[in-house]
Design a protein around this motif. Sequence first.
Motif, PDB file in Angstrom:
ATOM      1  N   PRO A   1      22.952  -0.265  38.727  1.00  0.00           N
ATOM      2  CA  PRO A   1      22.565  -1.626  39.110  1.00  0.00           C
ATOM      3  C   PRO A   1      23.779  -2.561  39.117  1.00  0.00           C
ATOM      4  O   PRO A   1      23.963  -3.370  38.216  1.00  0.00           O
ATOM      5  N   LEU A   2      24.596  -2.434  40.129  1.00  0.00           N
ATOM      6  CA  LEU A   2      25.835  -3.215  40.161  1.00  0.00           C
ATOM      7  C   LEU A   2      25.664  -4.586  40.809  1.00  0.00           C
ATOM      8  O   LEU A   2      26.549  -5.425  40.720  1.00  0.00           O
ATOM      9  N   GLY A   3      24.519  -4.784  41.463  1.00  0.00           N
ATOM     10  CA  GLY A   3      24.279  -6.075  42.111  1.00  0.00           C
ATOM     11  C   GLY A   3      25.299  -6.360  43.192  1.00  0.00           C
ATOM     12  O   GLY A   3      25.569  -5.509  44.028  1.00  0.00           O
ATOM     13  N   PRO A   4      25.887  -7.557  43.154  1.00  0.00           N
ATOM     14  CA  PRO A   4      26.817  -7.925  44.223  1.00  0.00           C
ATOM     15  C   PRO A   4      28.092  -7.086  44.227  1.00  0.00           C
ATOM     16  O   PRO A   4      28.853  -7.099  45.191  1.00  0.00           O
ATOM     17  N   LEU A   5      28.328  -6.332  43.127  1.00  0.00           N
ATOM     18  CA  LEU A   5      29.543  -5.516  43.069  1.00  0.00           C
ATOM     19  C   LEU A   5      29.378  -4.188  43.800  1.00  0.00           C
ATOM     20  O   LEU A   5      30.352  -3.467  44.000  1.00  0.00           O
TER      21      LEU A   5
ATOM     22  N   ILE B   1      33.301   0.429  48.647  1.00  0.00           N
ATOM     23  CA  ILE B   1      34.461   0.381  49.541  1.00  0.00           C
ATOM     24  C   ILE B   1      35.704   0.893  48.813  1.00  0.00           C
ATOM     25  O   ILE B   1      36.536   1.602  49.391  1.00  0.00           O
ATOM     26  N   ALA B   2      35.804   0.567  47.512  1.00  0.00           N
ATOM     27  CA  ALA B   2      36.978   1.023  46.749  1.00  0.00           C
ATOM     28  C   ALA B   2      37.008   2.544  46.658  1.00  0.00           C
ATOM     29  O   ALA B   2      38.050   3.168  46.863  1.00  0.00           O
ATOM     30  N   VAL B   3      35.838   3.144  46.362  1.00  0.00           N
ATOM     31  CA  VAL B   3      35.791   4.613  46.267  1.00  0.00           C
ATOM     32  C   VAL B   3      36.102   5.226  47.631  1.00  0.00           C
ATOM     33  O   VAL B   3      36.901   6.170  47.740  1.00  0.00           O
ATOM     34  N   ALA B   4      35.496   4.676  48.695  1.00  0.00           N
ATOM     35  CA  ALA B   4      35.734   5.207  50.037  1.00  0.00           C
ATOM     36  C   ALA B   4      37.209   5.075  50.420  1.00  0.00           C
ATOM     37  O   ALA B   4      37.785   5.983  51.024  1.00  0.00           O
TER      38      ALA B   4
ATOM     39  N   ILE C   1      33.630   8.797  55.959  1.00  0.00           N
ATOM     40  CA  ILE C   1      33.772   8.473  54.530  1.00  0.00           C
ATOM     41  C   ILE C   1      33.322   7.030  54.290  1.00  0.00           C
ATOM     42  O   ILE C   1      32.704   6.727  53.275  1.00  0.00           O
ATOM     43  N   PHE C   2      33.608   6.142  55.241  1.00  0.00           N
ATOM     44  CA  PHE C   2      33.177   4.747  55.082  1.00  0.00           C
ATOM     45  C   PHE C   2      31.724   4.547  55.519  1.00  0.00           C
ATOM     46  O   PHE C   2      30.977   3.786  54.900  1.00  0.00           O
ATOM     47  N   LEU C   3      31.329   5.216  56.600  1.00  0.00           N
ATOM     48  CA  LEU C   3      29.966   5.012  57.102  1.00  0.00           C
ATOM     49  C   LEU C   3      28.920   5.455  56.089  1.00  0.00           C
ATOM     50  O   LEU C   3      27.878   4.816  55.931  1.00  0.00           O
ATOM     51  N   PHE C   4      29.204   6.572  55.412  1.00  0.00           N
ATOM     52  CA  PHE C   4      28.202   7.165  54.521  1.00  0.00           C
ATOM     53  C   PHE C   4      27.698   6.187  53.445  1.00  0.00           C
ATOM     54  O   PHE C   4      26.495   5.891  53.406  1.00  0.00           O
ATOM     55  N   PRO C   5      28.557   5.642  52.579  1.00  0.00           N
ATOM     56  CA  PRO C   5      27.997   4.726  51.572  1.00  0.00           C
ATOM     57  C   PRO C   5      27.432   3.450  52.185  1.00  0.00           C
ATOM     58  O   PRO C   5      26.408   2.930  51.715  1.00  0.00           O
ATOM     59  N   MET C   6      28.078   2.952  53.244  1.00  0.00           N
ATOM     60  CA  MET C   6      27.632   1.671  53.802  1.00  0.00           C
ATOM     61  C   MET C   6      26.246   1.763  54.416  1.00  0.00           C
ATOM     62  O   MET C   6      25.461   0.814  54.324  1.00  0.00           O
ATOM     63  N   LEU C   7      25.940   2.872  55.081  1.00  0.00           N
ATOM     64  CA  LEU C   7      24.643   2.984  55.755  1.00  0.00           C
ATOM     65  C   LEU C   7      23.581   3.614  54.876  1.00  0.00           C
ATOM     66  O   LEU C   7      22.427   3.192  54.877  1.00  0.00           O
ATOM     67  N   TYR C   8      23.946   4.640  54.110  1.00  0.00           N
ATOM     68  CA  TYR C   8      22.941   5.425  53.407  1.00  0.00           C
ATOM     69  C   TYR C   8      22.684   4.940  51.985  1.00  0.00           C
ATOM     70  O   TYR C   8      21.578   5.121  51.460  1.00  0.00           O
ATOM     71  N   LEU C   9      23.708   4.427  51.332  1.00  0.00           N
ATOM     72  CA  LEU C   9      23.590   4.259  49.875  1.00  0.00           C
ATOM     73  C   LEU C   9      23.331   2.827  49.425  1.00  0.00           C
ATOM     74  O   LEU C   9      22.642   2.621  48.429  1.00  0.00           O
ATOM     75  N   ILE C  10      23.928   1.838  50.074  1.00  0.00           N
ATOM     76  CA  ILE C  10      23.735   0.481  49.548  1.00  0.00           C
ATOM     77  C   ILE C  10      23.192  -0.476  50.591  1.00  0.00           C
ATOM     78  O   ILE C  10      23.131  -0.163  51.741  1.00  0.00           O
TER      79      ILE C  10
END
Lengths: 147, 234
Positions: free
Chosen positions: A36-40, A46-49, B225-234
Amino acid sequence: MADDGHPHVLHKPTLFKVFGALIVLTIITVAVAYLPLGPLAMPVAIAVASTKASLVVLFFMALKDDNPVNGLTFTIGTIMVSVFIAFTLFDTAFRGDLGNVSSQTIEEIEKEQEEAQEQQIDPENLRVAPADYPDQQGATSETGSEN
Amino acid sequence: MATDTDPAPAPATTDVEHDYHPEHLQHHFVSSEQQFDSAKLGMWLFLITEVLLFSGMFVAYAVYRQWHPETFAAASQTLDPVFGTVNTLVLLTSSLTVALSIHYIQHDEVKKCVYNLLATVGLAAVFMGIKYVEYMSKFEHGVFPGGFFDPHGAHYEFLAQVPYASQFFSIYFVMTGIHGLHVLIGMGVIAWVAYYAWKGAFSSEYYTHIELAGLYWHLVDIVWIFLFPMLYLI
């Protein structure tokens, strides 16, 4: 040209190590999405990616040991991408904030003003002095715009 | 391509390099090294234009997500993170195999190089297969981009109540669609390179095509690598 020790040659154990790191980072990507990171949440994702992308660029694409001009090309390009995203958001994220104290966006206010102009003006609303409407106190406040 | 000269990496050998003129070396280049580096710089310039192409879509994503965060959070729930994770692992593995193919051609192991290239194409096909299943399950429930958006069925009905939900899916289909197109083109390019590698066109002396195809493939991986978290996860 490809004798061992030449900077362009890909070192197999390194490739496997980088691959392992990428798998671990993928697991982290999924794991942090459930925290539950909320706005983070978005900055963390993005940092991990970005970390994963850097590993791919530096080791798989071998930019680390490559001709520096390739790295320069790539770096300038990515800087431009961040400028593109940041400066667009400077506009879109803060639209209507400046010189506008209402919660409406500038777009909405303009639309409202256009609609108001198109409306037939009731002759009753053209009366200005208190003497003009002795029977309906405060009727004009509804149509009066805040701007 | 016989290598009877052993090119020492020093500027003093320029004369030797000049006399040594392999078949693949075009006459307007001083050395194979220079020819290879020029091709690679050209590829990096192309890759940057690709990055900028995708960045336009990432900007659209950023702007609309910032305007309607709840919509994006709700609509992305309908994307299956299992498919997304598997596809991420598939693409990462394909990046490894394409890097290995370059490693092997640098050591003149042509067969292993070809096998790794073919593995890359195979993994790309798996990726597209999963994408096909995902797209079809969306189309079945009327989840189309733009004006054709008409969600129905158990898990998708609620989208009709979510304001701006069609914006999320327009962005989803355009981003993954153009990425998928790049995967298809990459499959074609890598299969073509594998065919010529099999026919013996490449060696540790000359493998520019494999190197450049690999660079392209890694970029396709990075976009995902960028599309995956942006579309699927958050």
